[in-house]
Motif scaffolding. Structure first.
Motif, PDB file in Angstrom:
ATOM      1  N   LYS A 240       0.868  -1.161   0.000  1.00 12.03           N
ATOM      2  CA  LYS A 240       0.000   0.000   0.000  1.00 12.03           C
ATOM      3  C   LYS A 240       0.913   1.222   0.000  1.00 12.03           C
ATOM      4  O   LYS A 240       1.702   1.415   0.920  1.00 12.03           O
ATOM      5  N   LEU A 241       0.843   1.994  -1.072  1.00 11.71           N
ATOM      6  CA  LEU A 241       1.637   3.229  -1.135  1.00 11.71           C
ATOM      7  C   LEU A 241       0.694   4.419  -1.108  1.00 11.71           C
ATOM      8  O   LEU A 241      -0.243   4.495  -1.904  1.00 11.71           O
ATOM      9  N   THR A 246      -1.520   9.985   7.004  1.00 18.19           N
ATOM     10  CA  THR A 246      -2.594   9.862   7.998  1.00 18.19           C
ATOM     11  C   THR A 246      -3.638   8.807   7.620  1.00 18.19           C
ATOM     12  O   THR A 246      -4.336   8.297   8.487  1.00 18.19           O
ATOM     13  N   ILE A 247      -3.750   8.479   6.330  1.00 21.09           N
ATOM     14  CA  ILE A 247      -4.769   7.494   5.955  1.00 21.09           C
ATOM     15  C   ILE A 247      -4.173   6.109   5.712  1.00 21.09           C
ATOM     16  O   ILE A 247      -4.881   5.137   5.453  1.00 21.09           O
ATOM     17  N   LEU A 248      -2.835   6.005   5.823  1.00 15.08           N
ATOM     18  CA  LEU A 248      -2.142   4.801   5.369  1.00 15.08           C
ATOM     19  C   LEU A 248      -2.539   3.542   6.137  1.00 15.08           C
ATOM     20  O   LEU A 248      -2.941   2.538   5.544  1.00 15.08           O
ATOM     21  N   LEU A 249      -2.424   3.597   7.483  1.00 14.22           N
ATOM     22  CA  LEU A 249      -2.649   2.369   8.252  1.00 14.22           C
ATOM     23  C   LEU A 249      -4.101   1.926   8.207  1.00 14.22           C
ATOM     24  O   LEU A 249      -4.394   0.734   8.143  1.00 14.22           O
ATOM     25  N   GLY A 250      -4.990   2.875   8.204  1.00 17.42           N
ATOM     26  CA  GLY A 250      -6.417   2.556   8.065  1.00 17.42           C
ATOM     27  C   GLY A 250      -6.671   1.794   6.772  1.00 17.42           C
ATOM     28  O   GLY A 250      -7.390   0.780   6.752  1.00 17.42           O
ATOM     29  N   LYS A 251      -6.048   2.263   5.699  1.00 18.25           N
ATOM     30  CA  LYS A 251      -6.235   1.607   4.408  1.00 18.25           C
ATOM     31  C   LYS A 251      -5.614   0.204   4.406  1.00 18.25           C
ATOM     32  O   LYS A 251      -6.156  -0.723   3.804  1.00 18.25           O
ATOM     33  N   ALA A 252      -4.478   0.056   5.076  1.00 18.87           N
ATOM     34  CA  ALA A 252      -3.827  -1.252   5.147  1.00 18.87           C
ATOM     35  C   ALA A 252      -4.725  -2.250   5.882  1.00 18.87           C
ATOM     36  O   ALA A 252      -4.947  -3.371   5.408  1.00 18.87           O
ATOM     37  N   THR A 258     -10.782  -6.882   3.915  1.00 16.76           N
ATOM     38  CA  THR A 258     -11.517  -7.149   2.685  1.00 16.76           C
ATOM     39  C   THR A 258     -11.038  -8.413   1.982  1.00 16.76           C
ATOM     40  O   THR A 258     -11.833  -9.246   1.561  1.00 16.76           O
ATOM     41  N   TYR A 259      -9.705  -8.533   1.837  1.00 23.60           N
ATOM     42  CA  TYR A 259      -9.194  -9.616   0.993  1.00 23.60           C
ATOM     43  C   TYR A 259      -8.774 -10.839   1.781  1.00 23.60           C
ATOM     44  O   TYR A 259      -8.542 -11.891   1.214  1.00 23.60           O
ATOM     45  N   ARG A 260      -8.617 -10.693   3.115  1.00 27.80           N
ATOM     46  CA  ARG A 260      -8.303 -11.850   3.975  1.00 27.80           C
ATOM     47  C   ARG A 260      -6.972 -12.488   3.619  1.00 27.80           C
ATOM     48  O   ARG A 260      -6.825 -13.710   3.680  1.00 27.80           O
ATOM     49  N   HIS A 261      -6.007 -11.662   3.200  1.00 30.33           N
ATOM     50  CA  HIS A 261      -4.687 -12.244   2.949  1.00 30.33           C
ATOM     51  C   HIS A 261      -3.803 -12.034   4.172  1.00 30.33           C
ATOM     52  O   HIS A 261      -4.298 -11.650   5.242  1.00 30.33           O
ATOM     53  N   GLN A 262      -2.485 -12.295   4.064  1.00 26.39           N
ATOM     54  CA  GLN A 262      -1.662 -12.405   5.262  1.00 26.39           C
ATOM     55  C   GLN A 262      -0.994 -11.098   5.686  1.00 26.39           C
ATOM     56  O   GLN A 262      -0.895 -10.801   6.869  1.00 26.39           O
ATOM     57  N   VAL A 263      -0.500 -10.305   4.728  1.00 31.46           N
ATOM     58  CA  VAL A 263       0.313  -9.134   5.092  1.00 31.46           C
ATOM     59  C   VAL A 263       0.078  -7.968   4.145  1.00 31.46           C
ATOM     60  O   VAL A 263      -0.064  -8.166   2.929  1.00 31.46           O
ATOM     61  N   VAL A 264       0.046  -6.755   4.707  1.00 28.74           N
ATOM     62  CA  VAL A 264       0.162  -5.549   3.890  1.00 28.74           C
ATOM     63  C   VAL A 264       1.436  -4.823   4.315  1.00 28.74           C
ATOM     64  O   VAL A 264       1.646  -4.576   5.506  1.00 28.74           O
ATOM     65  N   VAL A 265       2.297  -4.508   3.360  1.00 27.26           N
ATOM     66  CA  VAL A 265       3.446  -3.657   3.637  1.00 27.26           C
ATOM     67  C   VAL A 265       3.026  -2.235   3.268  1.00 27.26           C
ATOM     68  O   VAL A 265       2.738  -1.949   2.102  1.00 27.26           O
ATOM     69  N   ALA A 266       2.966  -1.371   4.281  1.00 29.85           N
ATOM     70  CA  ALA A 266       2.449  -0.021   4.087  1.00 29.85           C
ATOM     71  C   ALA A 266       3.598   0.975   4.033  1.00 29.85           C
ATOM     72  O   ALA A 266       4.517   0.912   4.845  1.00 29.85           O
ATOM     73  N   ASN A 267       3.547   1.895   3.057  1.00 28.94           N
ATOM     74  CA  ASN A 267       4.613   2.893   2.989  1.00 28.94           C
ATOM     75  C   ASN A 267       4.136   4.203   2.378  1.00 28.94           C
ATOM     76  O   ASN A 267       3.140   4.248   1.660  1.00 28.94           O
TER      77      ASN A 267
END
Lengths: 321, 321
Positions: A240-241, A246-252, A258-267
């Motif tokens: 997630k770029l 301020t909205i980054l972690l919420g979006k992660a 939503t997708y039920r996968h394992q990891v989001v790398v947020a930056n």
């Protein structure tokens, strides 16, 4: 409930995004690559890297693109190989490439010279690398040659969004056979918008017609069928770029829900080379490069890959147990 | 009548397109480069090459781009140098570069090898070019080194449309001092549309807001002040690329009528490497590569440059006479 939605993504893919002619051949190759390496005890990561090209005309002069040099994907590929993985590198044509990336800022002809005393002898003179210009060439070449010899890196190129989507689907299906031993590391900068083939003008848009109004559709969220249908046992990492921290972690977190996968790398765009947050449903880990790290040429991708390979380990043992 | 229009293009440039911070320094360099070479009897060509990037957000994640590898500009630069010109190469960052372009399809690490028997000796081993992979490297390196030694090529990079426009203006003003000895060879693929800074969102456009409507303004026609004001004595060549062959020549003639410059090189996307029409107010010359030419590695740019250098010769002698 999810069924019709997934069906419609698959349908959309087939209808609105041209299928690359070599997709079956590539799928076959990826399948064989995965099987062979898993047989010798390796795990396999599929890395996507670089931006996608979204044509505005069917005979394309103009296109929409996403900012991405492919640096993160290319450097991560090296660290995954160092950690014992075999890598399928699904990357944008001409984006940065593992190992070669080290020389990307240099004009290669500035780094070459005739072997002393041979300039005069004409076209057969030996040409050598000036290691003052490329101090790492010997080390990098050695690594590159080893990786090539052991066939640890399978490069696959895309250019347009359509190619990316179809090749990723093929990769997911190819890797489904190795179950939890597959990791998806989706670092490519994929367009959220596109113009459907049916609404695209054939010819170059004429500027004499005045200002341009573009209306773009939303790209189907391919992560959904990937996680649910195509490779349901795999370990899936999305990126997630944002430019607005301020909205980054919420979006992660929302993406994980939503997708039920394992990891989001947020930056965040401006700090992406020194700071990321690895977000999972239960945890949240900040990875930070100190000034000292930067001085020592440590790259954040080394930390990201180290974090993820541990998590993947745990994931595999949980599946088995 | 034309005055207010030109003033408004200059005003627009200053208002709506960010000025690159190094523009004065680059202008100085171009000026000195031109003066020095004209003093030794050379003519100077400014080549623009590659596509322009048009940001959709001010902290840019997405952008609009124009299809262009920069091949035409890069190869033309070599032929102009062969014809006795000094070249200012105003090109898109990472587009093809003169001489180096020859290796653009090869991963450089596939062309390097350790000098026999030295692989084992570690990081100090000599690294040489495998001339079976790069059969032309010796010839190309020699040319490149000669050009470098004689300082015949001045590279200037741009990335965005704004940078391109301001740097081209600076170049035109820098070259105005050498009058008719300057040629402008405007081969870059410049966007016709842009989003003014005032209408651009700061942050990444959110896909959760639904489909995207983009409204793009028309880019000011910079050829107009370039020909009339900035470099009125120069020999100016513009390019016209279309996908629809039936409208091409009409558009080329209309451009000559409108801007009153010397030449339009007209070409169609699909056939651009083997066929162009050189259009002047009085003449129209088709340049075509035969199958035989292609077999002998003849490039159409050699023909284009040969045609234009003759025309430039005539142009100069007419100015003097």
């Amino acid at each position: 409930m999810a069924e019709p939605r997934i069906a419609s993504i698959d349908g959309k893919l087939a209808e609105e995004f041209a299928v690359p002619s070599h997709v079956d051949e590539v799928k076959e190759k990826m399948s064989a690559f995965a099987a062979q390496h898993v047989a010798t005890g390796r795990r396999v990561v599929l890395i996507t890297s670089g931006g996608t090209k979204v044509p505005l005309e069917s005979r394309t002069v103009r296109f929409l693109d996403n900012f991405s040099s492919g640096r993160r994907g290319a450097s991560s590929a090296e660290y995954f190989i160092d950690s014992g993985y075999a890598v399928i590198f699904l990357h944008r044509h001409r984006s940065l490439y593992p190992y070669t990336r080290t020389f990307s800022t240099i004009n290669m002809l500035d780094a070459l010279q005739f072997r002393s005393g041979e300039e005069a002898s004409g076209n057969t003179a030996e040409v050598v690398v000036n290691q003052q210009v490329l101090p790492n060439v010997s080390k990098v070449l050695k690594q590159y040659q080893e990786v090539k010899e052991c066939r640890l890196l399978l490069p696959v190129e895309f250019n347009t969004l359509s190619e990316y989507l179809h090749l990723l689907k093929a990769a997911a299906q190819a890797l489904s056979t190795i179950g939890s031993k597959a990791m998806f590391y989706l670092a490519a900068a994929v367009s959220d918008f596109y113009i459907p083939a049916s609404e695209m003008p054939e010819h170059k848009i004429q500027s004499s017609n005045g200002p341009l109004q573009l209306s773009l559709n939303m790209v189907p969220k391919i992560l959904s069928p990937l996680v649910k249908d195509w490779a349901p046992q795999a370990f899936v990492v999305s990126f997630k770029l944002e430019t607005d921290a301020t909205i980054l972690l919420g979006k992660a977190r929302r993406a994980l829900d939503t997708y039920r996968h394992q990891v989001v790398v947020a930056n965040v765009l401006d700090s992406r080379r020194g700071y990321v947050v690895v977000v999972t449903p239960e945890t949240q880990a900040e990875l930070i490069l100190t000034e000292e790290d930067v001085k020592n040429d440590i790259e954040i991708e080394e930390r990201i890959v180290s974090n993820l390979t541990s998590a993947h380990n745990k994931f595999i043992s949980q599946q088995v147990g």
